[in-house]
Design a protein around this motif. Structure first.
Motif, short mmCIF file in Angstrom:
data_model
loop_
_atom_site.label_atom_id
_atom_site.label_comp_id
_atom_site.label_asym_id
_atom_site.label_seq_id
_atom_site.Cartn_x
_atom_site.Cartn_y
_atom_site.Cartn_z
N ARG A 184 0.82 -1.21 0.00
CA ARG A 184 0.00 0.00 0.00
C ARG A 184 0.85 1.27 0.00
O ARG A 184 1.92 1.29 0.62
N VAL A 185 0.33 2.29 -0.68
CA VAL A 185 1.00 3.60 -0.67
C VAL A 185 0.03 4.63 -0.08
O VAL A 185 -1.17 4.56 -0.32
N VAL A 186 0.59 5.53 0.72
CA VAL A 186 -0.20 6.65 1.27
C VAL A 186 0.54 7.94 0.93
O VAL A 186 1.76 8.03 1.12
N VAL A 187 -0.21 8.91 0.42
CA VAL A 187 0.40 10.21 0.08
C VAL A 187 -0.33 11.32 0.83
O VAL A 187 -1.56 11.42 0.75
N LEU A 188 0.44 12.13 1.53
CA LEU A 188 -0.10 13.34 2.17
C LEU A 188 0.43 14.54 1.40
O LEU A 188 1.64 14.78 1.36
N ALA A 189 -0.49 15.27 0.74
CA ALA A 189 -0.10 16.44 -0.04
C ALA A 189 -0.59 17.69 0.70
O ALA A 189 -1.58 17.62 1.43
N TYR A 190 0.10 18.82 0.46
CA TYR A 190 -0.26 20.03 1.22
C TYR A 190 -0.64 21.21 0.34
O TYR A 190 -0.89 22.29 0.84
N HIS A 191 -0.63 21.01 -0.98
CA HIS A 191 -1.22 22.05 -1.84
C HIS A 191 -1.80 21.38 -3.06
O HIS A 191 -1.52 20.21 -3.35
N SER A 192 -2.62 22.13 -3.78
CA SER A 192 -3.44 21.50 -4.83
C SER A 192 -2.59 20.91 -5.96
O SER A 192 -2.99 19.94 -6.58
N LEU A 193 -1.41 21.46 -6.21
CA LEU A 193 -0.59 20.94 -7.32
C LEU A 193 -0.08 19.55 -7.00
O LEU A 193 -0.13 18.64 -7.83
N GLU A 194 0.41 19.38 -5.77
CA GLU A 194 0.87 18.04 -5.35
C GLU A 194 -0.29 17.06 -5.36
O GLU A 194 -0.16 15.92 -5.79
N ASP A 195 -1.42 17.53 -4.85
CA ASP A 195 -2.57 16.63 -4.74
C ASP A 195 -3.09 16.23 -6.12
O ASP A 195 -3.45 15.08 -6.36
N ARG A 196 -3.08 17.20 -7.05
CA ARG A 196 -3.57 16.92 -8.41
C ARG A 196 -2.66 15.89 -9.09
O ARG A 196 -3.10 14.95 -9.72
N LEU A 197 -1.36 16.07 -8.91
CA LEU A 197 -0.40 15.13 -9.51
C LEU A 197 -0.57 13.73 -8.91
O LEU A 197 -0.59 12.73 -9.63
N THR A 198 -0.74 13.67 -7.60
CA THR A 198 -0.96 12.39 -6.92
C THR A 198 -2.22 11.72 -7.48
O THR A 198 -2.22 10.53 -7.82
N LYS A 199 -3.28 12.50 -7.59
CA LYS A 199 -4.54 11.98 -8.10
C LYS A 199 -4.36 11.41 -9.51
O LYS A 199 -4.84 10.32 -9.82
N GLN A 200 -3.63 12.14 -10.35
CA GLN A 200 -3.43 11.69 -11.74
C GLN A 200 -2.62 10.39 -11.80
O GLN A 200 -2.97 9.47 -12.53
N VAL A 201 -1.54 10.33 -11.01
CA VAL A 201 -0.70 9.12 -11.02
C VAL A 201 -1.52 7.92 -10.54
O VAL A 201 -1.50 6.85 -11.15
N LEU A 202 -2.28 8.11 -9.46
CA LEU A 202 -3.05 6.98 -8.92
C LEU A 202 -4.19 6.62 -9.88
O LEU A 202 -4.47 5.43 -10.09
#
Ligand code: SAM
Length: 307
Positions: free
Chosen positions: A231-249
């Motif tokens: 399992r992988v868990v990602v904690l992002a703190y701004h929308s750019l990181e979160d958007r990139l995480t969302k796209q990769v996943l």
């Protein structure tokens, strides 16, 4: 969101010799909680900041037999795992961005609230500093950084004022830059929202440390390294990181077969499934305890097929 991180990773760490990689070791808070919760766990911790490695080495001393701490950029994850002799992992954690000491120690030059040299390097051995970006990038390059990484509406105004002011006196301190940003922004806007320098400082930090480029390579590398059930868990703190995480996943959790097939093709079935619906946010108690957690966005996924 440490409780949620532990809960999401726990089912993947029940085997006889579980391995977890913490790609943003920081002060070792998550690492310590994981090691305490899983007595057979081996933790590989990565951070590009030598101070973080030093401090977490001291903090995790009680677990010294079960840790491998490496100063590296997270996108070097495959090499770090190979060198540790553990190319397969059962858990991966990304707690992105800056740590509290990086923000709170004025001389690191990350914070607009202190007057300090304009630095912002997570790895002080790196050449490029925020002062280099501010004083050497063209107006167009600077505008792009502020717009793309700070989502700053007034990027061009700020870049133009910076370019004009730096001719006589290079901009070398956080205070001078914060004052210039304030001057560049229309008075009506200055009265609303938080500190007007916030977006500019975020943008410069991302550029200096190439944060999104590192995440773009590191997250897929971590997914590739996950064992079945990992399992992988990602904690992002701004929308750019979160958007990139969302796209990769999203790319790894969808069926890539041609639409409309009567039977799904195994080769096109997703290798991962999402464990979170959208991004999870911290609850009110957590934000009251730690205001910096307010912007956290958590996403997680699990490997469900080899390949
Ligand atoms: C939010 S802090 C991590 C805090 C940590 N999870 C804890 O519990 O103490 C983020 C850390 O990641 C590090 N970091 C950020 N981007 C990195 C990258 N691309 N490669 C390696 N380390 C990175 C920073 O130096 C910082 O120490």
């Amino acid at each position: 969101m440490i409780g949620r991180v532990l809960e999401l990773l726990a089912p993947a760490l029940t085997g006889p010799e579980p391995v977890v990689v913490d790609a943003n070791l920081g002060l070792g808070g998550h690492a310590e909680a994981l090691l305490a919760a899983h007595p057979a766990l081996h933790l590989i911790g990565i951070d590009r900041d030598p101070t973080a490695i030093e401090r977490s080495t001291a903090r995790l001393a009680p677990y010294s037999e079960r840790i491998t701490l490496v100063r590296a950029v997270s996108d070097e994850l495959p090499e770090v795992l190979a060198a540790a002799g553990r190319p397969r992992v059962h858990g991966a954690l990304f707690d992105l961005g800056v740590s509290s000491p990086q923000l709170d120690e004025a001389e690191r030059g990350f914070a607009y609230s202190y007057d300090a040299p304009l630095d912002m390097r997570m790895d002080p051995g790196q050449e490029l500093t925020a002062a280099d970006v501010v004083n050497t990038y063209s107006v167009a390059e600077l505008s792009r950084v502020l717009r793309d990484y700070g989502e700053e509406k007034f990027a061009a105004r700020i870049a133009n004022l910076v370019a004009k002011e730096r001719v006589e006196h290079p901009i070398m301190t956080t205070r001078r830059l914060a004052d210039l940003v304030r001057t560049a922004i229309p008075a009506a806007t200055r009265r609303t929202g938080g500190n007007p320098a916030k977006r500019t400082f975020q943008a410069l930090r991302i550029e200096v440390n190439q944060e999104l480029a590192a995440l773009e390579r590191a997250l897929p590398a971590a997914l590739d390294a996950l064992a079945l059930g990992g399992r992988v868990v990602v904690l992002a703190y701004h929308s750019l990181e979160d958007r990139l995480t969302k796209q990769v996943l999203a790319a790894r959790t969808r069926d890539t077969g041609p639409p409309g097939l009567p039977v799904p093709l195994e080769a096109h079935q997703p290798r991962f499934r999402l464990l979170t619906r959208g991004a999870e946010l911290p609850d009110d108690d957590e934000v009251a305890d730690n205001p910096r957690a307010a912007s956290a966005r958590l996403r997680a996924a699990e490997r469900i097929r080899q390949g």
